[in-house]
Structures are given as structure tokens and as C-alpha cells.
Design an enzyme around this catalytic site. Structure first.
Site, short mmCIF file in Angstrom:
data_model
loop_
_atom_site.label_atom_id
_atom_site.label_comp_id
_atom_site.label_asym_id
_atom_site.label_seq_id
_atom_site.Cartn_x
_atom_site.Cartn_y
_atom_site.Cartn_z
N HIS A 86 0.83 -1.22 0.00
CA HIS A 86 0.00 0.00 0.00
C HIS A 86 0.86 1.26 0.00
O HIS A 86 0.36 2.34 -0.30
CB HIS A 86 -1.05 -0.02 1.12
N ASP A 222 1.32 -7.64 2.30
CA ASP A 222 1.32 -6.21 1.99
C ASP A 222 2.76 -5.73 1.77
O ASP A 222 3.31 -5.00 2.59
CB ASP A 222 0.65 -5.45 3.14
N SER A 651 3.77 2.18 8.45
CA SER A 651 3.52 1.28 7.34
C SER A 651 4.84 1.03 6.64
O SER A 651 5.53 1.98 6.26
CB SER A 651 2.56 1.92 6.35
#
Ligand code: ASP
Length: 716
Positions: A86, A222, A651
Site C-alpha cells: 500500500h 502487503d 507502514s
């Protein structure tokens, strides 16, 4: 014993961070003094110096800011970089088309010549972090006025930064910590040639989609991979074919050893922003006004986007990245409200504030300095509330309409033309506009935006009292009988902003008059002018006052609760958070295990739900069941949860074991724990990571890109 009894009686145990971490985003330079013992007790076998060192290579040399808001880490001595899917999503999307749909099919460069260049993308290394509080605050006293304080600080910061980078290739920035009670300078080195190496298909990288986002148990890989390039001298260089893979000061070795519950974990990265020390009034505002309003307005936008994206592959690609960003915040705020309620965050704050005031009252000096602080807060937040509400309708409402946002971007150009600015500035502004059109229209589908305009304006007009309307709403009310969809239709029909050909034609021969006659430009002007004249100034004054009170309250808390070690709120600077792999029990009768496996992917897929589609090849691999050196007791771990205190910005952060080896890639938090930005709760807050062995397995077996693994240092 006496102390423990006292703490128990006063309920102050709650104020302490858990004996063994979990809560806290610590400054790497202070680990030795504050955390090393605790970390080693929890199973860390490194020293603080191994994590952060100015003179020797240390873990910090492998950690970067990826782009503008994520973390990445270097995992080979040839500049290979790992971050989230992402986080690389925008790049993957930019290289995708209906013919080469890398979002859907994944992408793997077979060799370096196939890696994709990404203009505009950079990674930033941290050279050193320095406490510069004394120099920044020199000469400032309690008597210094706020405006003097501001200018003195700015001047000091400019001087310190200038000295620090003079004669180097580095950048530096000074950031306030503890709401301006302390200042740290971060010296950085930025590389601007960062190429896309590979990414799994979205059905693997984003498996579970919006359904699973912010939720455990989780099964998505991810991750995406990039490579950092440098000039032949290993220094940062503009994108060029002459560049070579960066030779980093440190790259993370990777452990594929078995893992167990309670293993030590450290997450190293750049948490974006937290608000752990604000008063109950702020939490109340977030829970009961900010989050619900944002959720409501984003829900409207998503309802249109989601429907249209499913109808057409082209639109699906065009809106993939935008939709992800919008829905990510939307869902997080939902979880945040739930978590705040579940942990009784407001009640906790009230108890905390009562104890704070009790101690303050008992000490005449404190009483003098801090005795009224909570009342002041209450007054300020009461004034802020209605302004904040209007502001949300502008930021999430009006500017949530892409065409309005684009029109806003034309304001500067109009001003330059009207002021008859010098030709150079004007030419630059015009070519900026022209350049922006490719990107804008590549990802723009006017019917979506038109419908969203109708919906958002309708809600704006319903929810904001008429006395606070911008002038144009009265026109919509009279001329269109309040039918905002009809208004949007008419505006879109006439506007050049939503029509590529007309927009380009106007930019070939720009005219301020024509731009200003555009209906969408006029809508934007009416809303933003009204905001500027009626909200903005008051809002900013209040924020400045609040910032001052935050600074005083933060200092007061540190003085009054002397027994507590306060970590600074996140501010997108490098931090260490440590905890352990552990499951949790968020609800009555629900006990979550600490890891998931491939079986979970197949089980979710059986439900037939749209978000759980998988590529056939993954199913076949599962059938083979040969996980080789990546497996553990016959299973392949896919994701795991741990008690690291993370936030947005973390992230893509590496999850590192007690020996400094990469074991996972942080990408999310659990549903009831997303309130950790405001009220961390050890029992509910878990960070979610992809197991590094699943990533390697996919690269090796799914993508047949084992040559990349040969670059890495694996510890078996
Ligand atoms: N998934 C999160 C994000 O979007 C990461 C986090 O906040 O924990 O930023």
C-alpha cells in the site's frame, strides 16, 4: 512496598507504561538511558548502540522514509528495499494500464534493466538525531510573548540547520517534541532514484481488501520492492541510466527461523502522528464530532466510487489508489471510535485529570501555574467546535470533490495573471498546470465526481446552518430548488475543469477572466472565500492558543507525574517501539491466536466474497504444501500480531527480532486498537505484520524471482 501500595490506592498504576513496554514510541538516541534494560529483559540480545549509533553502522542506517509518508528498509547490500504494497501502490498504479495491469497481475523485474524508474519518489536516510533544545530555546523565558517566542525559535532553528549542513550534501530539519518543550534536529540524506523491482498482484498484496483492512486475523502480503540507486560515487543523484545500486551503510539480515509467542519484537520506523497527552475535551471532539463527520462524508464518496469501480476495469485502475486512501481513513476512524468507547477513554482522561488537579492543588507553585489550565482548555475547545465542524465540510466535503480541488489549484495562476506578475513566474505556473493535466485526467472519471459533487453539496447544505452558508448555496437553493445533483450536472456541462480538451485549450492560451467565469471555479471560490472570511482566521488563532496550552499542559504533566516516563507523541521522526509477538482477546469469548497461515487464505476464499479472490497459482502452491525452509511445523505463517505501539507512517516498518534481524513487515493495526493514537491500551492494541517467510516464499515460488533472495542475507 509502600510505593506499590500508594500506587494501588491512588489507581496510579494505570498511569505507568506496562512494566514491559508495549506502549511508547521512543527516540532512538535515548534508548540507552531509558529502555535498554527493559528491552534486554524482554529478550533483546543487542545493545542500544546496535540500534542507533552515530559513529558506527547500526540498524538505523537501513531504515528510510519511503516517499512522503511510509517507512522502508534496505535488505541487501545492493540497495534492495522493502516496503508495503500500500506504500508502493501509487507507483504500481502509475505503471499500470489496461494492457499491463500490474495492480492485478503483479510485476517482477527479471533483471535490473526492467526495474521501473519513478520520478518524484525518494527515500530519506537518517544521518543523525541531535537534541538542540538548549540552542533553540536560548533566551526564551516564561515571560517571552508567544509571537516573540515564535520568531526567536525560527531564527535559532535556521542558524542551527545552516551550520549543520554547511559544506555537506545533507538536509536537516528541526522538529518540536513534547509540544515544543524540546527540539531535535534530524540530519538526513535523500536519494531520488528509487526503482520499482516487484510487487505481488493485489489479490495477494491487498488480499481481503477493505473488508479485512484494520482487522485481524489477516492474510495479505502487503509488500512491494524497490531498489535505491546512487551516482557512481554512491551519493544521491538525479534519475539516470548511469546510476548504480546504492551500497548502504547497513542492510538488514533476514531471519527465517521459527518464531514463538512472546518472542521479542522491535519496530523501527516513522510513526506519523499521535495525541496521547491531550485533555478530555480534545478526545471528546475527536470521538463525537471529527471522526463521525469524516466518516459520514467519506462514506458518500466511497459509495459512488466503489460502485463505479466494479463496473469498469479502466475506472477500477483509475480510482484504485484514491479509493484506498479514502477508505483507509474512513475505516480507521470507525475503529478508533469503537476502541475509544471500549476502553472508556474519556472516563480514563477524566480520572487522570482529576488526579492531575488534585496534585496541582496541593502544590502552591503548580497551583499558580497550572490551576486554571483545564478550564482554559474547556473554553478553547468550546469555541473550536463549531469552527471545526465548518472546516470539516470544507476539507472533507468541498475539497473531496476532485474538480473543486483542481479549481483550487488554479487560484495561484489566476492571482499571478491578475497581478501581472513577471513573465517567468507566470510561465512557470502555466507549465505546472499543463504538466499536471496528464496525471489528473489519467485517473479521472467525471461522472463519479459529478455524482459526488451532488451528494456532498446536498449534505453540506443540510448539515450546516443556512446562516453559515457560502453565497453560492443560496443560488443553488433558488435557481435549482436545492437540487444539488441538477446543479452539479449543469456545472459539469459548462466547466472546462472536467473536460480534458477544453482544459488543455485554455492552458494553451490562459485567461484569468475565463477561468473565473467557470462554474466550478466559482463554486470553489465562493466556498473558500467564505471559509477564509468567516472561519479560517478565528480557527488559526484558536489553534495557536491551543498549541501554547498544549505546551504548558505537557510540561505540567511531566512535572506533576514525575514517576512516569513520557515518550513524545509521534511526529514522523524515527522511533523505536518494542513489544512481543502475542495474540489478544478483544471481545467476550474471542481469543485471537498470534499468527495466521495459508489455510486461512483458502478458507476466506471459499466464502466467495469479492475481496477474497486469489490467483490460481497460489491455490496450486497451497495444494503442493511444500514450504521448504520457509515453513514452520508444516505450516506457512502468513501474518502475525505483536504488541508494538505503531501508527500511520509505520507502514512498511521492519519488525526486527532480538538479534537485529528482519522477521516481518509492519502494515496495519487491529480494529479495536486503532485508537492507540489517542489512548494506547496494552490489552487491545496490536500491530499487524506480514511474516517475512511468506514474503520470501512468494518471491521464490510464486514470482520465480529467487535471484532477489540470493542478494539477501538469510539466517536459518
Ligand atoms: N495501515 C496503517 C496505515 O494505513 C498503518 C497503521 O496505521 O498502523 O497507515
Amino acid at each position: 512496598m509502600q510505593k506499590i501500595l500508594f500506587l494501588l490506592l491512588t489507581g496510579l498504576f494505570l498511569l505507568h507504561p506496562a512494566a514491559h513496554a508495549g506502549e511508547g514510541m521512543w527516540i532512538p538516541t535515548l534508548l540507552k538511558a531509558l529502555n535498554e534494560d527493559d528491552m534486554q529483559t524482554m529478550g533483546m540480545r543487542m545493545s542500544a548502540e546496535d540500534i542507533y549509533s552515530v559513529n558506527n553502522s547500526s540498524l538505523k542506517d537501513a531504515i528510510v522514509i519511503f516517499g512522503g509518508g511510509c517507512t522502508g528498509e534496505i535488505i541487501s547490500d545492493q540497495g534492495l528495499l522493502l516496503t508495503n504494497h500500500h506504500c508502493g501502490y501509487g507507483q504500481i498504479q502509475r505503471h499500470s494500464s489496461v494492457e499491463n495491469n500490474y495492480l492485478e497481475d503483479g510485476f517482477w523485474a527479471k533483471d535490473r534493466s526492467e526495474e521501473f524508474k519513478n520520478p518524484g519518489l525518494s527515500v530519506t536516510f537518517i544521518v543523525r538525531i541531535e537534541d538542540v533544545t538548549k540552542q533553540v530555546l536560548k533566551g526564551i523565558t516564561d515571560e517571552t510573548s508567544e509571537s516573540d517566542r515564535y520568531y526567536i525559535i525560527q531564527e535559532h532553528m535556521d542558524d542551527i540547520v545552516e551550520d549543520a549542513i554547511d559544506g555537506t550534501i545533507y538536509d536537516a530539519i528541526i522538529k518540536p517534541f513534547y509540544y515544543g518543550n524540546e527540539y531535535y534536529m534530524i540530519v538526513t540524506e535523500r536519494y531520488t532514484d528509487v526503482r520499482l523491482v516487484g510487487a505481488p498482484p493485489s489479490s495477494i498484496g491487498k488480499f481481503g481488501g477493505d473488508t479485512d483492512n484494520w482487522v485481524w486475523p489477516r492474510h495479505n502480503a502487503d509488500f512491494s520492492m524497490f531498489r535505491v540507486y546512487a551516482g557512481p560515487d554512491n551519493r544521491p543523484a538525479d534519475i539516470s541510466d548511469d546510476n548504480v545500486p546504492l551500497k548502504p551503510r547497513h542492510s538488514l539480515p533476514i531471519s527465517i527461523k521459527d518464531k514463538q509467542e512472546n518472542d521479542f519484537t522491535l519496530v523501527y520506523g516513522f510513526p506519523g502522528s499521535t495525541q496521547e497527552y491531550l485533555p478530555s475535551y480534545a478526545v471528546d471532539l475527536i470521538m463525537n464530532q471529527e471522526d463521525p463527520t469524516r466518516i459520514k462524508l467519506r462514506d458518500l464518496r466511497l459509495s459512488v466510487m466503489d460502485r463505479e469501480m466494479k463496473k469498469s476495469e479502466k475506472v477500477g485502475i483509475q480510482y484504485a489508489s484514491k479509493q484506498s486512501g479514502i477508505s483507509n481513513g474512513y475505516k480507521k476512524w470507525k475503529g478508533e471510535i469503537l476502541g475509544l468507547k471500549k476502553t472508556q477513554a474519556l472516563e480514563k482522561k477524566h480520572t487522570y485529570e482529576a488526579e492531575f488537579m488534585k496534585r496541582v492543588r496541593e502544590n502552591p507553585e503548580w497551583n499558580n501555574k497550572y490551576g486554571r489550565i483545564l478550564e482554559v482548555y474547556q473554553e478553547l475547545y468550546e469555541q473550536l467546535k463549531p469552527l471545526q465542524y465548518q472546516r470539516l465540510y470544507v476539507t472533507e466535503g468541498a475539497l473531496g470533490i476532485e474538480a473543486v480541488s483542481k479549481a483550487n489549484g488554479l487560484k495561484g495562476l489566476v492571482a499571478l495573471m491578475e497581478d501581472e506578475a513577471d513573465e517567468e513566474a507566470l510561465d512557470a505556473a502555466i507549465s505546472r498546470q499543463r504538466r499536471s493535466l496528464d496525471g489528473f485526467f489519467k485517473n479521472y472519471h467525471a461522472p463519479i465526481d459529478q455524482e459526488i459533487m451532488g451528494l456532498l453539496l446536498q449534505n453540506y447544505m443540510n448539515d450546516i446552518p443556512e446562516a453559515q452558508w457560502p453565497a453560492i448555496f443560496s443560488k443553488i437553493k433558488t435557481k435549482y430548488k436545492g437540487d444539488t445533483q441538477a446543479y452539479a450536472e449543469a456545472a459539469f456541462k459548462k466547466s472546462f475543469i472536467v473536460d480534458e480538451e477544453k482544459f488543455r485549450a485554455l492552458m494553451a492560451n490562459p485567461s484569468a477572466k475565463k477561468i473565473k467565469k467557470d462554474p466550478i471555479y466559482q463554486l470553489m471560490e465562493s466556498i473558500l472565500d467564505h471559509y477564509r472570511d468567516n472561519v479560517s482566521e478565528q480557527y488559526q488563532t484558536l489553534q495557536a492558543q491551543l498549541n501554547q496550552v498544549h505546551r504548558i499542559y505537557m510540561k505540567a504533566q511531566q512535572e506533576v507525574f514525575e514517576e512516569k516516563t513520557f515518550y513524545p507523541d509521534a511526529n514522523f521522526t524515527l522511533r523505536v517501539t518494542y513489544g512481543q509477538i502475542e495474540g489478544y482477546s478483544p471481545d467476550d469469548g474471542v481469543d485471537y491466536r498470534h499468527y495466521t497461515t495459508m489455510k486461512g487464505i483458502m478458507d476466506k476464499n471459499l466464502t466467495g466474497a469479492y475481496d477474497y479472490k486469489i490467483p490460481e497459482k497460489l491455490r496450486e502452491l497451497y495444494k503442493e504444501g511444500d514450504y521448504g525452509r520457509y515453513g514452520q511445523e508444516g505450516e506457512l505463517w502468513v501474518c502475525f500480531v505483536a504488541s508494538n505501539h505503531t501508527s500511520g507512517g509505520n507502514s512498511g516498518s521492519p519488525v526486527i527480532d532480538g538479534d537485529g534481524r528482519l522477521i516481518g513487515l509492519n502494515f496495519d493495526r487491529c480494529w479495536d486498537g486503532t485508537m492507540s493514537d489517542i489512548n494506547y491500551d496494552r490489552s487491545l492494541c496490536r500491530n499487524i505484520s506480514v511474516d517475512i517467510r511468506y514474503i520470501l516464499y512468494l518471491i521464490d515460488k510464486y514470482a520465480d524471482a529467487g535471484y532477489l533472495i540470493d542478494e539477501m542475507e538469510l539466517v536459518e
